[in-house]
Write a protein that holds these residues in place. Structure first.
Motif, PDB file in Angstrom:
ATOM      1  N   ALA A   1    -104.885  80.624 -10.611  1.00 41.68           N
ATOM      2  CA  ALA A   1    -104.725  79.272 -10.067  1.00 41.68           C
ATOM      3  C   ALA A   1    -106.065  78.551  -9.978  1.00 41.68           C
ATOM      4  O   ALA A   1    -106.170  77.354 -10.263  1.00 41.68           O
ATOM      5  CB  ALA A   1    -104.066  79.337  -8.688  1.00 41.68           C
ATOM      6  N   ALA A   2    -107.110  79.281  -9.592  1.00 45.64           N
ATOM      7  CA  ALA A   2    -108.437  78.670  -9.469  1.00 45.64           C
ATOM      8  C   ALA A   2    -109.036  78.344 -10.827  1.00 45.64           C
ATOM      9  O   ALA A   2    -109.757  77.342 -10.984  1.00 45.64           O
ATOM     10  CB  ALA A   2    -109.363  79.599  -8.693  1.00 45.64           C
TER      11      ALA A   2
ATOM     12  N   MET B   1    -112.352  84.882  -0.616  1.00 46.59           N
ATOM     13  CA  MET B   1    -113.729  84.426  -0.824  1.00 46.59           C
ATOM     14  C   MET B   1    -114.322  85.024  -2.095  1.00 46.59           C
ATOM     15  O   MET B   1    -114.995  84.317  -2.866  1.00 46.59           O
ATOM     16  CB  MET B   1    -114.587  84.783   0.392  1.00 46.59           C
ATOM     17  CG  MET B   1    -114.196  84.052   1.660  1.00 46.59           C
ATOM     18  SD  MET B   1    -115.116  84.615   3.128  1.00 46.59           S
ATOM     19  CE  MET B   1    -116.786  84.176   2.675  1.00 46.59           C
ATOM     20  N   LEU B   2    -114.087  86.314  -2.318  1.00 46.24           N
ATOM     21  CA  LEU B   2    -114.654  86.987  -3.483  1.00 46.24           C
ATOM     22  C   LEU B   2    -114.094  86.424  -4.780  1.00 46.24           C
ATOM     23  O   LEU B   2    -114.852  86.113  -5.721  1.00 46.24           O
ATOM     24  CB  LEU B   2    -114.368  88.484  -3.401  1.00 46.24           C
ATOM     25  CG  LEU B   2    -114.838  89.334  -4.587  1.00 46.24           C
ATOM     26  CD1 LEU B   2    -116.355  89.230  -4.748  1.00 46.24           C
ATOM     27  CD2 LEU B   2    -114.406  90.783  -4.430  1.00 46.24           C
ATOM     28  N   VAL B   3    -112.771  86.266  -4.852  1.00 48.02           N
ATOM     29  CA  VAL B   3    -112.137  85.761  -6.074  1.00 48.02           C
ATOM     30  C   VAL B   3    -112.609  84.347  -6.387  1.00 48.02           C
ATOM     31  O   VAL B   3    -112.994  84.032  -7.521  1.00 48.02           O
ATOM     32  CB  VAL B   3    -110.597  85.796  -5.941  1.00 48.02           C
ATOM     33  CG1 VAL B   3    -109.947  85.075  -7.121  1.00 48.02           C
ATOM     34  CG2 VAL B   3    -110.101  87.240  -5.868  1.00 48.02           C
ATOM     35  N   LEU B   4    -112.613  83.482  -5.371  1.00 42.57           N
ATOM     36  CA  LEU B   4    -113.012  82.092  -5.594  1.00 42.57           C
ATOM     37  C   LEU B   4    -114.496  81.982  -5.923  1.00 42.57           C
ATOM     38  O   LEU B   4    -114.902  81.117  -6.709  1.00 42.57           O
ATOM     39  CB  LEU B   4    -112.680  81.249  -4.360  1.00 42.57           C
ATOM     40  CG  LEU B   4    -111.186  81.101  -4.048  1.00 42.57           C
ATOM     41  CD1 LEU B   4    -110.990  80.302  -2.775  1.00 42.57           C
ATOM     42  CD2 LEU B   4    -110.460  80.425  -5.205  1.00 42.57           C
ATOM     43  N   LEU B   5    -115.316  82.857  -5.322  1.00 40.70           N
ATOM     44  CA  LEU B   5    -116.744  82.854  -5.630  1.00 40.70           C
ATOM     45  C   LEU B   5    -116.984  83.240  -7.077  1.00 40.70           C
ATOM     46  O   LEU B   5    -117.792  82.610  -7.776  1.00 40.70           O
ATOM     47  CB  LEU B   5    -117.484  83.812  -4.696  1.00 40.70           C
ATOM     48  CG  LEU B   5    -118.997  83.932  -4.903  1.00 40.70           C
ATOM     49  CD1 LEU B   5    -119.678  82.590  -4.679  1.00 40.70           C
ATOM     50  CD2 LEU B   5    -119.582  84.982  -3.960  1.00 40.70           C
ATOM     51  N   LEU B   6    -116.265  84.251  -7.551  1.00 37.34           N
ATOM     52  CA  LEU B   6    -116.426  84.693  -8.936  1.00 37.34           C
ATOM     53  C   LEU B   6    -115.977  83.624  -9.921  1.00 37.34           C
ATOM     54  O   LEU B   6    -116.669  83.315 -10.893  1.00 37.34           O
ATOM     55  CB  LEU B   6    -115.641  85.988  -9.168  1.00 37.34           C
ATOM     56  CG  LEU B   6    -116.179  87.242  -8.458  1.00 37.34           C
ATOM     57  CD1 LEU B   6    -115.239  88.428  -8.674  1.00 37.34           C
ATOM     58  CD2 LEU B   6    -117.574  87.580  -8.943  1.00 37.34           C
TER      59      LEU B   6
END
Length: 208
Positions: free
Chosen positions: A17-18, A158-163
């Motif tokens: 999705a991101a 946080m980890l997924v969106l940061l990556l």
């Protein structure tokens, strides 16, 4: 606790999705081109905070209230559409300047980037749809405790969106040297404005 299958499903769904280009990631690229890595990652923290707010909303049951009271959900859609329209107008009217790659971003620019990231996420129809509609299909929210929310869902989000965000920022920095001119930046920001305007139209269409 969440099982391994649920964790993988959530991470994959959120990452997909991101990664699908929308108002948030498009604005992130534009900001990274004009302001550099620090500005980009500052904006990314705002985007992530907006996602955490919607995640918390879904986990703690406020999403049920929004779906139960249709008029409230409609009002949220219209407010988000209006704000996205305002942002679209700002990006379209943005007057870029030739980029000095070695110039450091000011505190005011970083604050603006962070706030833009937060507000764009809060008004992003894709984010709203994910946490209020798709998330309950991936994870059974009835069994998500405060501990699971704080120790698993929040760090994983946080980890997924940061990556994903880092990939977009680094890609923007790679092409930054080719977009330092005023005309190139203007095309980039206006494209971002058009995407936000289309997102606003989508929000209005959902409310009718």
């Amino acid at each position: 606790m969440l099982g391994t299958a649920q964790i993988i499903s959530y991470a994959a769904a959120l990452g997909l999705a991101a990664a699908v280009p929308g108002p948030g990631m498009t604005a992130l690229v534009a900001r990274s081109v004009s302001g550099g890595a620090v500005t980009g990652f500052t904006m990314l923290t705002g985007l992530i905070l907006g996602d955490l707010i919607y995640l918390s909303t879904a986990v703690f049951g406020l999403a049920v209230i929004a779906h139960t009271y249709t008029s409230l959900f409609t009002l949220i859609n219209w407010a988000a559409a209006c704000y996205l329209s305002f942002l679209a107008w700002q990006f379209w009217r943005y007057q870029p300047q030739a980029v000095n790659i070695d110039q450091k971003a000011t505190r005011r620019e970083l604050t603006s980037a962070w706030l833009s990231g937060l507000t764009i996420t809060l008004g992003n129809p894709k984010t709203i749809a994910f946490y209020l509609a798709i998330l309950p299909l991936v994870i059974s929210l009835d069994h998500v405790s405060l501990q699971v929310w704080g120790t698993m869902l929040v760090p994983l989000t946080m980890l997924v969106l940061l990556l994903v965000g880092a990939v977009f920022i680094l890609a923007a920095l790679k092409i930054r040297r080719f977009l330092t001119s005023v005309s190139s930046q203007r095309r980039l920001f206006r494209t971002t404005g058009v995407i936000m305007a289309l997102a606003a139209v989508g929000m209005v269409a959902k409310s009718l």
